[in-house]
Design an enzyme around this catalytic site. Structure first.
Site, short mmCIF file in Angstrom:
data_model
loop_
_atom_site.label_atom_id
_atom_site.label_comp_id
_atom_site.label_asym_id
_atom_site.label_seq_id
_atom_site.Cartn_x
_atom_site.Cartn_y
_atom_site.Cartn_z
NE ARG A 288 -22.11 -23.74 55.09
CZ ARG A 288 -22.92 -22.81 54.56
NH1 ARG A 288 -24.08 -23.16 54.06
NH2 ARG A 288 -22.56 -21.55 54.54
N GLY B 182 -25.33 -23.33 50.57
CA GLY B 182 -26.44 -24.03 51.22
C GLY B 182 -27.02 -25.21 50.45
CD GLU C 232 -32.11 -21.13 46.88
OE1 GLU C 232 -31.01 -21.67 47.09
OE2 GLU C 232 -32.25 -19.89 46.80
CG ASP C 233 -30.34 -23.27 50.65
OD1 ASP C 233 -30.96 -22.43 49.95
OD2 ASP C 233 -29.47 -22.93 51.47
CG ASP D 158 -37.31 -16.60 54.97
OD1 ASP D 158 -38.54 -16.60 55.16
OD2 ASP D 158 -36.51 -16.10 55.78
P1 IMP Z 1 -34.77 -15.28 50.82
O1 IMP Z 1 -34.21 -14.30 49.83
O2 IMP Z 1 -35.33 -14.61 52.04
O3 IMP Z 1 -35.78 -16.24 50.22
O4 IMP Z 1 -33.55 -16.08 51.40
C1 IMP Z 1 -33.04 -17.23 50.85
C2 IMP Z 1 -31.72 -17.56 51.50
O5 IMP Z 1 -31.66 -17.13 52.87
C3 IMP Z 1 -31.54 -19.05 51.51
O6 IMP Z 1 -30.93 -19.52 50.32
C4 IMP Z 1 -30.67 -19.24 52.73
O7 IMP Z 1 -29.31 -19.08 52.38
C5 IMP Z 1 -31.09 -18.13 53.68
N1 IMP Z 1 -32.08 -18.59 54.67
C6 IMP Z 1 -33.40 -18.32 54.71
N2 IMP Z 1 -33.98 -18.90 55.77
C7 IMP Z 1 -33.00 -19.59 56.41
C8 IMP Z 1 -32.97 -20.43 57.60
O8 IMP Z 1 -33.99 -20.67 58.28
N3 IMP Z 1 -31.77 -20.97 57.93
C9 IMP Z 1 -30.64 -20.71 57.21
N4 IMP Z 1 -30.62 -19.95 56.12
C10 IMP Z 1 -31.79 -19.39 55.70
#
Ligand code: IMP
Length: 193
Positions: free
Chosen positions: A179, A58, A113-114, A117
């Site tokens: 992507r 990502g 980081e992309d 969430d």
């Molecule tokens: P976290 O552990 O919930 O913070 O998730 C982080 C990862 O979940 C990111 O690096 C993304 O790969 C994926 N992610 C979270 N939200 C989205 C979204 O809205 N679209 C696509 N990928 C997401």
């Protein structure tokens, strides 16, 4: 910076799948240059090159534009991690599929980081990197969903705060698609519901 939704979606390879544009190309690149300037200023004059850690796939687009905008030397490292459990909801339990190829002991590390969430993946990653004895670890993220936070991760720089929608484009996917869009948009819920 909280983004505005723009329903005027440019013609693109994915037809009508994208409901709104959240960050257009010009805004994206302007903000990435600002973030690169901030990181360069913080680390200028360090003895060793900065190590940028990119979590594939990502953050790949962000890493390439961000690193080219730095005004200090940096080295690139890549990791591939996978979250266990339900793919739609991060569990925070992470497995390393591909590890760094460099020793980061004593080095300044910036995780690129992309999107953050829940924060669970990143929180795990930071703890993991800290066990390797780096001099410092900081995070820069292009996007953050404040409403999704389950665990707080300190980010040195955040590009844009985005609404709680399914975000795609500029490296970020849904089921490996979208992507390649050059801007960041929100997927039409009809695509995944
Ligand atoms: P976290 O552990 O919930 O913070 O998730 C982080 C990862 O979940 C990111 O690096 C993304 O790969 C994926 N992610 C979270 N939200 C989205 C979204 O809205 N679209 C696509 N990928 C997401």
């Amino acid at each position: 910076m909280l983004v505005e939704k723009n329903p005027d979606v440019p013609a693109n390879a994915f037809g009508d799948d994208i409901a709104t544009v959240l960050v257009d190309e010009e805004t994206l690149h302007r903000r990435i240059r600002e973030m690169a300037a901030a990181v360069s200023d913080r680390h200028r004059g360090a003895d060793d090159d900065l190590i940028l850690v990119c979590v594939l796939k990502g953050a790949a687009y962000f890493l390439t534009d961000f690193s080219r905008a730095l005004s200090i030397p940096a080295q690139l490292e890549f990791m591939v991690v996978s979250s266990y459990g339900d793919a739609a909801a991060s569990s925070g339990t992470v497995k390393i599929i591909k590890d760094l190829s460099a020793d980061i002991a004593g080095r300044d590390v910036v995780v690129v980081e992309d999107i953050v969430d829940t924060g669970l993946t990143l929180s795990w990653l930071i703890d993991n990197l800290k066990t390797r004895g780096p001099k410092s670890v900081e995070v820069v993220t292009l996007l953050r969903k404040p409403s999704g936070e389950k665990i707080h991760v300190d980010c040195a720089d955040v590009g844009f705060d985005v609404p709680d929608e399914f975000i795609v484009g500029y490296g970020i996917d849904y089921a490996e698609r979208y992507r390649t869009l050059p801007w960041v948009g929100a997927l039409d819920p009809a695509v995944y519901s």
